[in-house]
Design an enzyme around this catalytic site. Sequence first.
Site, PDB file in Angstrom:
ATOM      1  CD  GLU A  35      -2.485   1.789   0.335  1.00  0.00           C
ATOM      2  OE1 GLU A  35      -2.489   3.008   0.078  1.00  0.00           O
ATOM      3  OE2 GLU A  35      -3.145   0.953  -0.318  1.00  0.00           O
ATOM      4  CB  CYS A  78     -14.018   1.807  -8.869  1.00  0.00           C
ATOM      5  SG  CYS A  78     -12.629   2.971  -8.812  1.00  0.00           S
TER       6      CYS A  78
END
Length: 460
Positions: free
Chosen positions: A346, A416
Amino acid sequence: MTARTSTTQAPGAAGHAGEEAVLDVGPVAHGGHCVARHEGRVVFVRHAIPGEKVRVRLTDAGDDAKFWRADVIEVLEASPDRVEHFWRPADSLRAWSHGHPPVGGAEFGHMTLTRQRSLKSDVLTEQLTRLAGFEQAPPAWTGSVEAVGETYDGGSGLGWRTRASFSVTPGGRLGMHAHRSNHIVPVREMPLASDAINALRLWDLDLQGIDRVEVAAPANGSRPLVLLAPAPNTKEKRLRAIAAELPGDASVAAFDPLTGNVTQLRGRTWVQESAVGHDYRVTGDGFWQIHRDAPGTLVGAVTKFLQQGDFLRPGAVVADLYAGAGLFTAVLADAVGETGSVLSVEGAPGTSRDARKNLHAAAQVEVVQGRVERILRQKPRDFDALVLDPPRAGAGKAVVGQLVASTPRAIAYVSCDPASFARDLGYFRRSGWDLAGLRAFDLYPHTHHLETVALLVPGP
């Protein structure tokens, strides 16, 4: 044939903004609008449905622009799929009748959910053919966008947001921006938000001194968090006065949207989310899926794809890239067991700290903070599978090249945004990879957004 019905220019408007025209509405396009033409120029129209005849107000119409933008202000010939909008501030017809644009965030609310999903399917197909190089919808996909959460919402598509973002009007009232505009419309409800968010009644507060408000109300019923982004020179005393007006069960914190720094005002600076048998700490405005059923839906789709191909099993070596607070990482760790390993990557420092806290008990997990392509170079492994869940901009050509070079047996790609996904899928295909599975989910009802989960494997 289209015709202009008014040539009255709005005072101070640039180009033709403020003028009206009658348009025949063409196909849907990516971004929440439909395509029409006016005097030979493409116009992207919001709040329309393909096949309608509408009167529009031009909102972005410079003389030198390649295309213009417009909002529907009157429906002359309606689609049978048109319904009354569920939320007045987002209803273009009502808003413009009062002289201002509608709020963004519910741009498909004027049509049935069935038609919404059909249009989203059209958009995904168009992106796959235009950017990924398919001649038609690929056989790996059924062509449908799957409904999510109907058991909870009764098929209304409302009440699904567990996170919401608001602006503040110059007078200190809760509001939301109009699409592509600095105009802020006051709001007194948010029908797409959960009951827990609406129960805070943020619209009753005097928010003078605040630029922005972020709210997280976990679907598990745990303590909500209200984040206040102060305007320049706002004193802490003012922030604490606003916090005191909020319900006592809500945590309140100040935050800097640029740095992500969070300062406690009351309660916690984080929320506890729950999904697929795990609890997750998410600090401040750290990323978490906003639909109440999204975490379980996406984890289920990813693990099913990987397990069916025997890419995810005890002893497997896998990685979770753009891992956030560890939603996928925790489930991957369960699947590979103590004999396997999970690399969790991350980029955001605060979110990576959350992942370390959330995953500290899983010895098979290594949490690393940094850019995906750099970490893969530093920690080369023979991966059985990678899970890729990048931000809306997608992974990009350089990262896709690095992923291919790491030679995993399979990649589960969560996206997305159909445009960035299709672009990246095109990079994979040109590198010899195949699309082995694809599902699309309506995790954002009444908006143009959708989520996809794909399984990618090296070609023969």
